[in-house]
Structures are given as structure tokens and as C-alpha cells.
Design a protein around this motif. Sequence first.
Motif, PDB file in Angstrom:
ATOM      1  N   UNK A 144      43.017 -18.213   3.535  1.00  0.00           N
ATOM      2  CA  UNK A 144      43.933 -18.662   2.484  1.00  0.00           C
ATOM      3  C   UNK A 144      45.141 -17.730   2.376  1.00  0.00           C
ATOM      4  N   UNK A 145      44.899 -16.430   2.528  1.00  0.00           N
ATOM      5  CA  UNK A 145      46.022 -15.483   2.463  1.00  0.00           C
ATOM      6  C   UNK A 145      47.033 -15.753   3.560  1.00  0.00           C
ATOM      7  N   UNK A 146      46.553 -15.981   4.790  1.00  0.00           N
ATOM      8  CA  UNK A 146      47.457 -16.259   5.895  1.00  0.00           C
ATOM      9  C   UNK A 146      48.214 -17.572   5.681  1.00  0.00           C
ATOM     10  N   UNK A 147      47.501 -18.580   5.156  1.00  0.00           N
ATOM     11  CA  UNK A 147      48.163 -19.868   4.911  1.00  0.00           C
ATOM     12  C   UNK A 147      49.260 -19.724   3.870  1.00  0.00           C
ATOM     13  N   UNK A 148      48.967 -18.964   2.801  1.00  0.00           N
ATOM     14  CA  UNK A 148      49.980 -18.763   1.757  1.00  0.00           C
ATOM     15  C   UNK A 148      51.121 -17.898   2.262  1.00  0.00           C
ATOM     16  N   UNK A 149      50.805 -16.921   3.105  1.00  0.00           N
ATOM     17  CA  UNK A 149      51.876 -16.078   3.656  1.00  0.00           C
ATOM     18  C   UNK A 149      52.783 -16.879   4.577  1.00  0.00           C
ATOM     19  N   UNK A 150      52.214 -17.795   5.371  1.00  0.00           N
ATOM     20  CA  UNK A 150      53.037 -18.616   6.262  1.00  0.00           C
ATOM     21  C   UNK A 150      53.965 -19.512   5.469  1.00  0.00           C
ATOM     22  N   UNK A 151      53.501 -19.960   4.295  1.00  0.00           N
ATOM     23  CA  UNK A 151      54.328 -20.852   3.473  1.00  0.00           C
ATOM     24  C   UNK A 151      55.110 -20.097   2.405  1.00  0.00           C
ATOM     25  N   UNK A 152      55.125 -18.747   2.515  1.00  0.00           N
ATOM     26  CA  UNK A 152      55.897 -17.899   1.588  1.00  0.00           C
ATOM     27  C   UNK A 152      55.551 -18.183   0.141  1.00  0.00           C
TER      28      UNK A 152
END
Length: 496
Positions: free
Chosen positions: A305-313
Motif C-alpha cells: 500500500x505504501x508503494x502504491x500511494x507513493x507512486x500516486x503521490x
Amino acid sequence: MTQRAALSLTARLAILFAVATIVTFALVGTYLYQALAMQLEQRDDMELVSKSRQIRHLLRESESIAAIRQEPNRFLNAMYGHDEIRLQLLQTDGQLIMQSSAPSRALPSLPLVPATRHALENDVSDWESGVGTGRVIASAGMVGKTSLEPVHIVLAREGTNRSAMMRKYGETLAVAVWLGAILAAALGFLVVQLGLRPLRLIITQANAISTQRLHTRLSNDNTPRELHELGQAFNAMLDRLEDGVKRLTQFASDIAHDLRTPVNTLMVETQVALTKERSNEEYQILLGSNLEEYERLARIIENTLFLARADNAQLAMQSETLDLAVELERIRDYFEGLAEDAGVRLTIAAAALTIEADPILFRRAVSNLVSNAIVHTPRGSFIHLSAATAVGNKTRVTVENGGPGIPAEHLPHIFERFYRGDAARAPSMYSAGLGLAIVCAIMRLHGGDAGVTSVAGEKTVFYLCFPGVTRRRRRRTRLQRRNKQRGAVPASVPDK
């Protein structure tokens, strides 16, 4: 409300071409019409001036005004073949001596061209003759060679034929303009159809591309040079899409693989436990083992989830000025016990540097590198944390550890998600392969970058490059440093 259908590109270009043609033809036609009118007017003026000089000459050869009245044929013969020109000879008191034919409207009173100079084209004036705009000239003349008698010579051209000719010419020109515009529009439509044929071929190729055929690329072999950049940009977009789809597919496969292992472990342990009655101690051991697997599942989900949120800023960063010496010291204190258990010497060397970063994300990134180094550093070796100024006013934080190093073929992929360069050194039960990917995502959020260098058999160096600090930020840093209070434990646990 119905939406009006947009015109096709072919229709737009054909209409624009027709409009441009009409405007061009109209301007050219107007120019030709005006040019012809001016040339005819100049010709008429020259003819009037010439006749004026001829009449003066005839007056000189006449004996008297009375003789002119009795024998006007010489003057009438001079006007033969010039039906539009009206000649009047007047005495100075306005009394008519003779005229070739009566004008359609009375001639105006004009300033006379003196008898002492020749008439010029500038002496000709306009005259509204009743059938159109005519031209008229008045000059003084002398009758006789010795006993001179002054007279007034008035020559006028009514311009009936010229007006009719110009009207006919204008009508013909208008018809030619419209016919030419219609023909140009039709030819323009055909030209546009032929010109857009390469674009239609590109559209046909693009329509053939689907999710199952993302490897297909547009061919630029037969396309015009102007469309090469469009084809190249489209192919580059397809490259990115294909790479993204592959990464997404690999990401989903890796997630399924990593989730399947702890789930299978839970299922097997539970099935084994249910085969017979167990003691309370055995159940407690089973629940403890299951708890570890649950924690591992939660960690994988959290990191994903952290990576997904980081990719979507979507991560709300709370940047502040961090003293690197303080932060690295804090991280070393946190990992000192683990390093001692692993038989690794943990050292630090940080200059008095500051960066603008989110403290939780910074500690998470560095902690990931340190925990990863502890796992891969052999006993008796070292881990060294440092911070220094790099090229371009950037600040570089490094985590260096001794050991066998990372093979060169793994270095380009070391920050990819779920990538495990050496499964034997990093078993899946300890790592999900997301720690370094999270480090890379954190650095992207800070506008920096992460990298790694490795020397086989000597050492491996992970580095984090943070953007430089502005002068105003340095001033704020000094103020914050005065009030800063040290903590004891990093705000986040390392990711595995």
C-alpha cells in the motif's frame, strides 16, 4: 440538447482552402479591376490632352471666330471617330461658337489651362455626365495667326462605353472568381484526401493494437517526414505502456507468490494441529507461529500500500530540517543491539549537515538500508553510516558494509519490487523484496535518488542523494537546532 457533430479534418481543410482561395481570387480580381480602370482613365486623359492641343492648333490656323461658325467641319472632322468626346468652343463671354454634339448634362465650369502652356493630364477633372463618371478639360485658345481672338476650349468624355466595359469586365471577373474558388475547393478536397492517406494508415495500425498485441509498433517506412515524430512518440508511448503492463503483471504475480507462502504455512500448521488433541503449550506455540505469519502478511500489505500511494503521490509529506548527525546517531543507537548480535561493527561519521525531509520517511529509508546491511554483512565485518556534501550542492547519505558484495548483473534491478538477487542470502521468510523499492520511492518523493555501488569481495555502498538546502532553509535550520530535542528510537521499523 443534441451535440453538433464536428467536421472532419478533410472537410475543415477543404473549407479553409476554399476560403483562402476566394479571398486570394477576390483580392487579385479587385487589383486587376482597379488596374484596368486606372489604365483606361489614363488613356482617356491622354486622348483629351492630345485633342486639346490639336484644337489649339486648328484655332491658330483659322482666320476668325466668324469663319469657324461658317465652316466648323475642320473641327468636326478632328472629332471623327471619337463619339464619346464632346467639343465646345466658347467665346470669353460664354457664347457658344460651335460644338460637336450636345453633352447629356451641362458641362461644369472649370479653371482654364492658360494659353501660354500646354495642357497636361493633371488638368483633367471628373464630371458626372448622367450616364456615368466622365472626364473633362478646359483650356484657353487663340483664333488666328496675327489678330488673336481668345476662346475657351472644352473637351469632355462621357465614359458610357468605358463604364459598360468595366461593368462587363467586373461581372466576368466575379464569375471567374467563384468558378475558380469552387474548382479550387474540389481540388483541395481531393488533395487533402490524398495527403491524409498516411494518417489513415497510422490510424489503421493503431486500431490493430490491443492489450494482447502491445508488442505491435507503428511502421514509419512509408509515412511522410512530418509524421515520423508522431509515429516515434506513439511507439515510445507503447514501449512505456508495455513495460508498465509487464511490471504490473509481475507485481501482481509477486504479490500472489509472497502471500501464498504464509497462507499455506498457516493452513498446514492448522491442519496438522487439528489432526489430534494438543496440549495448551502446543496450542500456544501454534498461535505464536501463526502470529508471526500474520505479522508478515500485514507487513507485505502495508509495504504494498505504501508503494502504491507513493507512486500516486498520495503521501502527505511533512518536511522539516533534519540534522543528519543527530538522525544517523539515533539510527545507530536503534540498531546497535542487532549489530552486536550479528557480530558486526556499526560506525558513523557525519558532518554538520542538514536536509529538508520528512523525518519518518527519512528514518524509514535509512533503517531499511541498515537492516538490509546487517542481514548481508558477515560476522566480524563493519557497517559505516556517513553524510557528506555531493556534487551540485546535494547531500549524500551512505550506508556502507563489508562483505562479498553484489554481483554486477543484479545491481540494475536491486531497487525493483520483489527482486531478490540471491535467494539463498535473502530467503523469503525474512524479506518480501520491498525494502529497497520503498527506499527508492521515498527518495522520489523527496526529489532525490537512490543508488548502489559494489566491489566484489570488498564492500557495498548504498547512497541517498537529497536536494540542496537553500539559504533561507539554512537560517531556519539554525533556529530549529536550538530548540531541537533528541529522541531515542526511530519512528518506523525497517521494511523487509
